[in-house]
Motif scaffolding. Structure first.
Motif, PDB file in Angstrom:
ATOM      1  N   LEU A  97       0.883  -1.158   0.000  1.00  0.00           N
ATOM      2  CA  LEU A  97       0.000   0.000   0.000  1.00  0.00           C
ATOM      3  C   LEU A  97       0.923   1.211   0.000  1.00  0.00           C
ATOM      4  CD1 LEU A  97      -3.027   0.573   0.136  1.00  0.00           C
ATOM      5  CD2 LEU A  97      -2.789   0.841   2.604  1.00  0.00           C
ATOM      6  N   ALA A  98       0.721   2.127  -0.960  1.00  0.00           N
ATOM      7  CA  ALA A  98       1.672   3.234  -1.107  1.00  0.00           C
ATOM      8  C   ALA A  98       0.955   4.546  -1.368  1.00  0.00           C
ATOM      9  CB  ALA A  98       2.635   2.930  -2.254  1.00  0.00           C
ATOM     10  N   ASP A  99       1.689   5.619  -1.127  1.00  0.00           N
ATOM     11  CA  ASP A  99       1.232   6.982  -1.432  1.00  0.00           C
ATOM     12  C   ASP A  99       2.162   7.551  -2.500  1.00  0.00           C
ATOM     13  OD1 ASP A  99      -0.781   7.016   0.529  1.00  0.00           O
ATOM     14  OD2 ASP A  99       0.655   7.616   2.077  1.00  0.00           O
ATOM     15  N   TRP A 100       1.609   8.342  -3.411  1.00  0.00           N
ATOM     16  CA  TRP A 100       2.429   9.045  -4.400  1.00  0.00           C
ATOM     17  C   TRP A 100       1.704  10.301  -4.860  1.00  0.00           C
ATOM     18  CZ3 TRP A 100      -0.291   4.617  -5.462  1.00  0.00           C
ATOM     19  CH2 TRP A 100      -1.198   4.657  -6.519  1.00  0.00           C
ATOM     20  N   THR A 101       2.469  11.214  -5.395  1.00  0.00           N
ATOM     21  CA  THR A 101       1.911  12.472  -5.891  1.00  0.00           C
ATOM     22  C   THR A 101       2.022  12.475  -7.410  1.00  0.00           C
ATOM     23  OG1 THR A 101       2.629  13.599  -3.887  1.00  0.00           O
ATOM     24  CG2 THR A 101       2.073  14.983  -5.783  1.00  0.00           C
ATOM     25  N   ALA A 102       0.901  12.750  -8.061  1.00  0.00           N
ATOM     26  CA  ALA A 102       0.860  12.753  -9.527  1.00  0.00           C
ATOM     27  C   ALA A 102       1.579  13.983 -10.065  1.00  0.00           C
ATOM     28  CB  ALA A 102      -0.590  12.753  -9.998  1.00  0.00           C
ATOM     29  N   PRO A 103       1.970  13.963 -11.343  1.00  0.00           N
ATOM     30  CA  PRO A 103       2.605  15.140 -11.942  1.00  0.00           C
ATOM     31  C   PRO A 103       1.725  16.395 -11.896  1.00  0.00           C
ATOM     32  CG  PRO A 103       2.983  13.215 -13.311  1.00  0.00           C
ATOM     33  CD  PRO A 103       2.008  12.801 -12.244  1.00  0.00           C
ATOM     34  N   ASP A 104       0.393  16.213 -11.835  1.00  0.00           N
ATOM     35  CA  ASP A 104      -0.480  17.390 -11.760  1.00  0.00           C
ATOM     36  C   ASP A 104      -0.656  17.886 -10.324  1.00  0.00           C
ATOM     37  OD1 ASP A 104      -2.155  15.507 -10.634  1.00  0.00           O
ATOM     38  OD2 ASP A 104      -3.752  15.706 -12.122  1.00  0.00           O
ATOM     39  N   GLY A 105       0.018  17.229  -9.349  1.00  0.00           N
ATOM     40  CA  GLY A 105      -0.002  17.686  -7.961  1.00  0.00           C
ATOM     41  C   GLY A 105      -1.005  16.979  -7.077  1.00  0.00           C
ATOM     42  N   THR A 106      -1.838  16.094  -7.597  1.00  0.00           N
ATOM     43  CA  THR A 106      -2.841  15.418  -6.773  1.00  0.00           C
ATOM     44  C   THR A 106      -2.204  14.248  -6.027  1.00  0.00           C
ATOM     45  OG1 THR A 106      -3.494  14.023  -8.646  1.00  0.00           O
ATOM     46  CG2 THR A 106      -4.753  16.040  -8.293  1.00  0.00           C
ATOM     47  N   ALA A 107      -2.672  14.007  -4.820  1.00  0.00           N
ATOM     48  CA  ALA A 107      -2.160  12.908  -3.990  1.00  0.00           C
ATOM     49  C   ALA A 107      -2.941  11.637  -4.291  1.00  0.00           C
ATOM     50  CB  ALA A 107      -2.279  13.261  -2.522  1.00  0.00           C
ATOM     51  N   HIS A 108      -2.237  10.507  -4.293  1.00  0.00           N
ATOM     52  CA  HIS A 108      -2.871   9.210  -4.571  1.00  0.00           C
ATOM     53  C   HIS A 108      -2.433   8.205  -3.535  1.00  0.00           C
ATOM     54  CE1 HIS A 108      -4.597  10.139  -8.546  1.00  0.00           C
ATOM     55  NE2 HIS A 108      -3.606  11.019  -8.600  1.00  0.00           N
ATOM     56  N   HIS A 109      -3.319   7.225  -3.313  1.00  0.00           N
ATOM     57  CA  HIS A 109      -3.101   6.189  -2.319  1.00  0.00           C
ATOM     58  C   HIS A 109      -3.675   4.900  -2.893  1.00  0.00           C
ATOM     59  CE1 HIS A 109      -2.705   4.627   1.791  1.00  0.00           C
ATOM     60  NE2 HIS A 109      -3.886   4.061   1.613  1.00  0.00           N
ATOM     61  N   GLY A 110      -2.885   3.812  -2.913  1.00  0.00           N
ATOM     62  CA  GLY A 110      -3.424   2.570  -3.445  1.00  0.00           C
ATOM     63  C   GLY A 110      -2.431   1.422  -3.390  1.00  0.00           C
ATOM     64  N   THR A 111      -2.914   0.265  -3.871  1.00  0.00           N
ATOM     65  CA  THR A 111      -2.098  -0.940  -3.898  1.00  0.00           C
ATOM     66  C   THR A 111      -1.275  -0.956  -5.172  1.00  0.00           C
ATOM     67  OG1 THR A 111      -3.796  -2.124  -2.668  1.00  0.00           O
ATOM     68  CG2 THR A 111      -2.173  -3.458  -3.848  1.00  0.00           C
ATOM     69  N   VAL A 112       0.019  -1.162  -5.020  1.00  0.00           N
ATOM     70  CA  VAL A 112       0.912  -1.219  -6.178  1.00  0.00           C
ATOM     71  C   VAL A 112       1.888  -2.375  -5.994  1.00  0.00           C
ATOM     72  CG1 VAL A 112       0.756   1.248  -6.697  1.00  0.00           C
ATOM     73  CG2 VAL A 112       2.540   0.417  -5.182  1.00  0.00           C
ATOM     74  N   ILE A 113       2.534  -2.729  -7.071  1.00  0.00           N
ATOM     75  CA  ILE A 113       3.591  -3.735  -7.028  1.00  0.00           C
ATOM     76  C   ILE A 113       4.912  -2.984  -6.973  1.00  0.00           C
ATOM     77  CG2 ILE A 113       4.652  -5.691  -8.218  1.00  0.00           C
ATOM     78  CD1 ILE A 113       1.819  -6.244  -7.325  1.00  0.00           C
ATOM     79  N   ALA A 114       5.650  -3.188  -5.904  1.00  0.00           N
ATOM     80  CA  ALA A 114       6.920  -2.494  -5.711  1.00  0.00           C
ATOM     81  C   ALA A 114       8.075  -3.438  -6.006  1.00  0.00           C
ATOM     82  CB  ALA A 114       7.025  -1.983  -4.282  1.00  0.00           C
ATOM     83  N   SER A 115       9.114  -2.892  -6.616  1.00  0.00           N
ATOM     84  CA  SER A 115      10.299  -3.702  -6.899  1.00  0.00           C
ATOM     85  C   SER A 115      11.257  -3.623  -5.709  1.00  0.00           C
ATOM     86  CB  SER A 115      10.974  -3.223  -8.176  1.00  0.00           C
ATOM     87  OG  SER A 115      11.244  -1.845  -8.082  1.00  0.00           O
ATOM     88  N   LEU A 116      10.751  -4.028  -4.562  1.00  0.00           N
ATOM     89  CA  LEU A 116      11.530  -4.037  -3.324  1.00  0.00           C
ATOM     90  C   LEU A 116      11.513  -5.454  -2.760  1.00  0.00           C
ATOM     91  CD1 LEU A 116      10.042  -0.816  -1.671  1.00  0.00           C
ATOM     92  CD2 LEU A 116      12.269  -1.019  -2.778  1.00  0.00           C
ATOM     93  N   GLN A 117      12.670  -5.889  -2.242  1.00  0.00           N
ATOM     94  CA  GLN A 117      12.740  -7.246  -1.720  1.00  0.00           C
ATOM     95  C   GLN A 117      12.005  -7.357  -0.382  1.00  0.00           C
ATOM     96  OE1 GLN A 117      16.668  -8.788  -1.559  1.00  0.00           O
ATOM     97  NE2 GLN A 117      15.998 -10.870  -1.157  1.00  0.00           N
ATOM     98  N   LYS A 118      12.312  -6.459   0.533  1.00  0.00           N
ATOM     99  CA  LYS A 118      11.646  -6.459   1.840  1.00  0.00           C
ATOM    100  C   LYS A 118      11.175  -5.046   2.127  1.00  0.00           C
ATOM    101  CE  LYS A 118      14.242 -10.308   3.726  1.00  0.00           C
ATOM    102  NZ  LYS A 118      15.173 -10.773   4.748  1.00  0.00           N
ATOM    103  N   PRO A 119      10.006  -4.684   1.612  1.00  0.00           N
ATOM    104  CA  PRO A 119       9.547  -3.300   1.806  1.00  0.00           C
ATOM    105  C   PRO A 119       9.168  -3.029   3.268  1.00  0.00           C
ATOM    106  CG  PRO A 119       7.848  -4.611   0.727  1.00  0.00           C
ATOM    107  CD  PRO A 119       9.050  -5.492   0.846  1.00  0.00           C
ATOM    108  N   ARG A 120       9.563  -1.828   3.726  1.00  0.00           N
ATOM    109  CA  ARG A 120       9.207  -1.374   5.071  1.00  0.00           C
ATOM    110  C   ARG A 120       8.523  -0.021   4.935  1.00  0.00           C
ATOM    111  NH1 ARG A 120      14.411  -3.314   5.630  1.00  0.00           N
ATOM    112  NH2 ARG A 120      15.263  -1.216   5.464  1.00  0.00           N
ATOM    113  N   PRO A 121       7.657   0.331   5.867  1.00  0.00           N
ATOM    114  CA  PRO A 121       7.012   1.644   5.801  1.00  0.00           C
ATOM    115  C   PRO A 121       8.051   2.758   5.706  1.00  0.00           C
ATOM    116  CG  PRO A 121       5.960   0.297   7.475  1.00  0.00           C
ATOM    117  CD  PRO A 121       7.163  -0.462   7.003  1.00  0.00           C
TER     118      PRO A 121
END
Length: 201
Positions: A97-121
């Motif tokens: 579950l991640a947060d990111w900011t779009a190029p137009d400045g809007t905030a987003h929150h959702g499930t994504v696939i991360a290329s991380l071996q052991k993701p931590r908050p």
């Protein structure tokens, strides 16, 4: 190639039929078409594909953006995910579950696939989004587009050669069928007594 084998029929020979000469000419024309039209069609199709694919590369580069996302928390593995033991070590992906900011400045929150071996908050990783922050596939790169264009051109050249060879075989098949039909007619005219002693006397 079998088409070249028909070229011997140009030799002067009292047993040479007209159809033998026609078959030799058909073989020569087929060879010339394969050697000239095949590469030309491949180059044309490859050029058109290259232009279209490179235009698509430019459009995707303009419309897709690499943004940084932040891990909120790791999610359980989906039952549809690949077996972690079967995955290669360099292609480790995790559902987060991640947060990111779009190029137009809007905030987003959702499930994504991360290329991380052991993701931590709090871990950061990059994702591709459109202008409004919706997840999109990675843009096509120029080298891949060029490879696809070359394959399209090669396929068009092979298809042209196949069509020419198929046309040649069809013409030869029709000539052979016509030849057999004429032989049948000649045998019918000769009658059942052909070859018997005293026939025609």
């Amino acid at each position: 190639m079998r088409a070249i084998s028909g070229l011997w029929r140009w030799r002067r020979n009292p047993l040479r039929r007209t159809t033998d000469l026609v078959e030799a000419w058909v073989a020569l024309v087929a060879v010339l078409l394969i050697l000239v039209v095949g590469p030309v069609s491949g180059a044309l199709v490859g050029g058109v594909a290259q232009d279209a694919l490179q235009r698509s590369v430019r459009e995707q580069r303009e419309s897709r953006h690499l943004v940084t996302a932040t891990v909120v928390r790791k999610l359980d593995r989906s039952p549809l995910d690949a077996d972690p033991e079967a995955a290669s070590g360099r292609d480790v992906r995790s559902r987060v579950l991640a947060d990111w900011t779009a190029p137009d400045g809007t905030a987003h929150h959702g499930t994504v696939i991360a290329s991380l071996q052991k993701p931590r908050p709090g871990d950061h990783f990059t994702i591709w989004t459109d202008q409004h922050g919706r997840m999109v596939a990675r843009p096509l790169d120029s080298a891949t587009a060029a490879t696809h264009a070359v394959l399209a051109g090669f396929g068009a050249a092979l298809l042209t050669a196949g069509l020419v060879e198929g046309g040649r075989r069809l013409m030869v098949w029709r000539m052979v069928r016509r030849r057999y039909a004429r032989w049948d007619q000649a045998w019918d005219r000769a009658g059942p007594d052909w070859g018997r002693t005293g026939t025609g006397s």
